[in-house]
Design an enzyme around this catalytic site. Structure first.
Site, PDB file in Angstrom:
ATOM      1  N   LYS A 179       0.836  -1.208   0.000  1.00 45.72           N
ATOM      2  CA  LYS A 179       0.000   0.000   0.000  1.00 45.72           C
ATOM      3  C   LYS A 179       0.867   1.252   0.000  1.00 45.72           C
ATOM      4  O   LYS A 179       1.711   1.438   0.869  1.00 45.72           O
ATOM      5  CB  LYS A 179      -0.904  -0.009   1.223  1.00 45.72           C
ATOM      6  CG  LYS A 179      -1.703   1.272   1.453  1.00 45.72           C
ATOM      7  CD  LYS A 179      -2.451   1.205   2.788  1.00 45.72           C
ATOM      8  CE  LYS A 179      -3.060   2.539   3.159  1.00 45.72           C
ATOM      9  NZ  LYS A 179      -3.683   2.507   4.499  1.00 45.72           N
ATOM     10  N   ASP A 189      -2.556  10.391   4.109  1.00 46.86           N
ATOM     11  CA  ASP A 189      -3.961  10.018   4.245  1.00 46.86           C
ATOM     12  C   ASP A 189      -4.679  10.993   5.174  1.00 46.86           C
ATOM     13  O   ASP A 189      -4.535  10.932   6.393  1.00 46.86           O
ATOM     14  CB  ASP A 189      -4.074   8.599   4.797  1.00 46.86           C
ATOM     15  CG  ASP A 189      -5.516   8.135   4.897  1.00 46.86           C
ATOM     16  OD1 ASP A 189      -6.387   8.757   4.265  1.00 46.86           O
ATOM     17  OD2 ASP A 189      -5.761   7.138   5.614  1.00 46.86           O
ATOM     18  N   LYS A 204      -9.968  12.555   9.045  1.00 48.62           N
ATOM     19  CA  LYS A 204      -9.444  12.064  10.317  1.00 48.62           C
ATOM     20  C   LYS A 204      -9.532  13.164  11.366  1.00 48.62           C
ATOM     21  O   LYS A 204      -9.339  14.343  11.067  1.00 48.62           O
ATOM     22  CB  LYS A 204      -7.986  11.620  10.164  1.00 48.62           C
ATOM     23  CG  LYS A 204      -7.804  10.371   9.326  1.00 48.62           C
ATOM     24  CD  LYS A 204      -6.337   9.987   9.250  1.00 48.62           C
ATOM     25  CE  LYS A 204      -6.129   8.782   8.340  1.00 48.62           C
ATOM     26  NZ  LYS A 204      -6.713   7.546   8.896  1.00 48.62           N
ATOM     27  N   ASP A 258       1.742   6.226   5.813  1.00 47.88           N
ATOM     28  CA  ASP A 258       0.753   5.312   5.252  1.00 47.88           C
ATOM     29  C   ASP A 258       1.225   4.650   3.959  1.00 47.88           C
ATOM     30  O   ASP A 258       0.452   3.923   3.325  1.00 47.88           O
ATOM     31  CB  ASP A 258      -0.570   6.043   5.023  1.00 47.88           C
ATOM     32  CG  ASP A 258      -1.782   5.141   5.220  1.00 47.88           C
ATOM     33  OD1 ASP A 258      -1.613   4.052   5.793  1.00 47.88           O
ATOM     34  OD2 ASP A 258      -2.882   5.531   4.812  1.00 47.88           O
ATOM     35  N   ASP A 265     -12.117   6.872   4.425  1.00 41.95           N
ATOM     36  CA  ASP A 265     -10.879   6.608   5.165  1.00 41.95           C
ATOM     37  C   ASP A 265     -10.496   5.138   5.115  1.00 41.95           C
ATOM     38  O   ASP A 265      -9.484   4.741   5.681  1.00 41.95           O
ATOM     39  CB  ASP A 265     -11.027   7.080   6.616  1.00 41.95           C
ATOM     40  CG  ASP A 265      -9.687   7.221   7.323  1.00 41.95           C
ATOM     41  OD1 ASP A 265      -8.661   7.324   6.612  1.00 41.95           O
ATOM     42  OD2 ASP A 265      -9.662   7.216   8.564  1.00 41.95           O
ATOM     43  N   GLU A 286      -9.464   3.651   2.421  1.00 42.63           N
ATOM     44  CA  GLU A 286      -8.999   3.754   1.038  1.00 42.63           C
ATOM     45  C   GLU A 286      -7.916   2.744   0.685  1.00 42.63           C
ATOM     46  O   GLU A 286      -7.749   2.377  -0.475  1.00 42.63           O
ATOM     47  CB  GLU A 286      -8.485   5.179   0.773  1.00 42.63           C
ATOM     48  CG  GLU A 286      -7.051   5.453   1.184  1.00 42.63           C
ATOM     49  CD  GLU A 286      -6.790   5.300   2.681  1.00 42.63           C
ATOM     50  OE1 GLU A 286      -5.664   4.918   3.051  1.00 42.63           O
ATOM     51  OE2 GLU A 286      -7.696   5.561   3.495  1.00 42.63           O
ATOM     52  N   ARG A 317      -7.533  -0.487   1.265  1.00 40.31           N
ATOM     53  CA  ARG A 317      -8.012  -1.754   0.700  1.00 40.31           C
ATOM     54  C   ARG A 317      -8.504  -1.577  -0.737  1.00 40.31           C
ATOM     55  O   ARG A 317      -8.479  -2.522  -1.517  1.00 40.31           O
ATOM     56  CB  ARG A 317      -9.113  -2.333   1.590  1.00 40.31           C
ATOM     57  CG  ARG A 317     -10.403  -1.531   1.613  1.00 40.31           C
ATOM     58  CD  ARG A 317     -11.256  -1.867   2.815  1.00 40.31           C
ATOM     59  NE  ARG A 317     -10.628  -1.430   4.052  1.00 40.31           N
ATOM     60  CZ  ARG A 317     -11.093  -1.688   5.267  1.00 40.31           C
ATOM     61  NH1 ARG A 317     -12.197  -2.403   5.402  1.00 40.31           N
ATOM     62  NH2 ARG A 317     -10.476  -1.247   6.341  1.00 40.31           N
TER      63      ARG A 317
END
Length: 494
Positions: free
Chosen positions: A261, A266, A273, A283, A342, A344, A346
């Site tokens: 990933k 993020d 968030k 991230d 949030d 995102e 996956r």
């Protein structure tokens, strides 16, 4: 750059500091194997000095003792291994102890390590790992910082010419460089590392290692029907990318797909968030680990075919951000309803897994800073591992042997029903937020072909630490690189 060498343990040790090990016993602190020569040079007072300073020998303890002219080295550092017998030298405990000692030596240019006797390649590699990882500093954006002083680490052994020990140091240098490069990438802020610059880094370093590299820009992503990657990256000023790196040695024994990933920052998207957003530069730790692992595998000349598929995007907020209730079409035509922007990671991983599996690999290894549920379940020190049970357990064992903490977790079949959507093939997050780490793995499993051996490693907590510990400085840890490389080496040998 720090060099690591083997020196004769029977000769006097000359350095700015000598590192020995201690253990915690029922009778108090004790000297671990390898410290006898240093103790003798100091007139046999080392243990008494440690007890006078209330040393315990516990893990992560580092006691500095001035030698007062009794040794060619002005300082001895006693690093604790924890509860053990003096002759018991667990490699990971040694790695942590050496790393702790090196982190506390700011001005030493040359350090000698006297831990263990004989010439055990596994122990030599652990010492070298601890030194090279413990000496890491991230000062790229701090002009006032002094350059790292450490230039040389000497490991005292009985046979400095031992071929196995020399090979262990070579392996250590390649592996720790991959870990430290991963740390650098994770520590780099998002205004310097975005999908475009990250992809450029992967191309430059991949090609330098002899890999074939392909970078898909936003137009190529659109042609390739990567709907999730485009949607997640659509709200950012910097467009998304998909990087493919390939290592294809002659006589490869098996093939592995790596996926990581790469969310360079993020915000949570429109589901913004509300806490700890500054950490979200990390991230992309899974992507960094995968990129550095395939480069290291090429440098190690592992006889295994590897292709890394790395989606890169910034999950930002703007008028073009994707929204809750949007329905995305993925590469294979399946659709996903968005409940929460949030979740995102996956989504971009699904597109990447679909592409990676088009190559018909024998194994799939995927890693991501994916869920807060991993941190709740396992904390900041242990990664959660899910996937095919036999392969999952094999990777967990290999990672543990390499010095990383992993824990096998299930993907209960009943969780899949929670991902059903009334308007699409799946929803990215169910309304029930329980078991979020396992739910995320269940979502990803939907895109893995039946029968393919695979693992998903959630490194959300271990990828970034708020305080230094062992051989890890504060910030990016480079976690999971050693597990991936140990798994690749094991697959190559099987």
């Amino acid at each position: 750059m720090t060099s690591v060498s083997l020196i004769d343990s029977t000769a006097p040790l000359t350095a700015d500091a000598i590192v020995i090990a201690t253990v915690c016993t029922a009778d108090g602190v004790a000297l671990a194997d390898g410290a006898a020569g240093v103790d003798a040079a100091l007139g046999g007072v080392l243990l008494a000095a440690l007890r006078a300073m209330d040393a315990t020998g516990k893990a992560d303890e580092a006691i500095k003792i001035p030698t007062l002219g009794k040794s060619a080295a002005p300082l001895v550092v006693a690093a604790g291994l924890g509860v053990a017998e003096p002759s018991t030298l667990d490699p990971e405990s040694v790695r942590r102890a050496v790393g702790t000692a090196l982190r506390g030596l700011e001005s030493a240019q040359r350090v000698a390590v006297a831990i263990g006797s004989g010439t055990d390649p596994e122990l030599v590699q652990a010492i070298s790992d601890g030194a090279l990882l413990g000496g890491y500093r991230f000062t790229r954006y701090k002009p006032s910082a002094k350059p790292a002083a450490l230039r040389r680490v000497d490991i005292a052994v009985t046979e400095p010419a031992h071929a196995g020990a020399k090979a262990a140091i070579r392996r250590s240098k390649i592996i720790t460089e991959a870990v430290n490069n991963t740390r650098d990438l994770v520590n780099t802020p998002a205004n310097h590392l975005n999908p475009v610059t990250f992809a450029a880094y992967a191309r430059e370093h991949g090609e330098a290692a002899g890999l074939a590299v392909e970078v898909l820009d936003e137009r190529a992503l659109k042609r390739g029907r990567y709907g999730a990657i485009l949607a997640v990256g659509g709200g950012a000023a910097t467009p998304p990318r998909l990087v493919r790196l390939s290592y294809q040695p002659a006589r490869a024994r098996t093939s592995v797909a790596l996926v990581g990933k790469g969310i360079t920052f993020d915000t949570g998207g429109l589901n913004l968030k509300v806490a700890n957003m500054a950490e979200m530069k990390s991230d992309m730790a899974g992507a960094a680990a995968v990129i550095e692992s395939i480069i290291a595998a090429a440098r190690l000349k592992l006889p295994i075919a590897i292709t890394a598929t790395v989606p890169m995007a910034e999950n930002a907020v703007s008028g073009s951000s994707y929204r809750p209730s949007d329905i995305l079409e993925l590469r294979d035509g399946r659709t996903v309803e968005i409940d929460n922007t949030d979740a995102e990671g996956r989504l971009i991983l699904a597109d990447a897994i679909l592409r990676a599996c088009e190559d018909s690999p024998d194994y799939l290894i995927e890693t991501a800073t994916l869920t807060g549920g991993q941190v709740v379940a396992l904390g900041n020190g242990t990664s959660g591992v899910m996937g095919s049970e036999a392969f999952r357990d094999r990777v967990v064992a290999l990672g543990a042997a390499a010095g990383e903490s992993l824990w096998p977790m299930p993907i209960p079949p009943r969780l899949r029903k929670a991902l059903d959507s009334p308007v699409a093939d799946l929803v990215n997050v169910p309304k029930d937020r329980t078991a979020s780490m396992l739910i995320a793995a269940a979502f990803l499993s939907d895109f893995v072909p039946e029968g393919l051996e695979w693992v998903h490693m959630d490194i959300a907590g271990p990828a970034f630490l708020h305080s230094a510990s062992g051989y890890n400085a504060q910030g990016g840890t480079g976690v999971i690189v050693r597990t991936i490389l140990a798994s690749l080496a094991d697959l190559a040998a099987s």
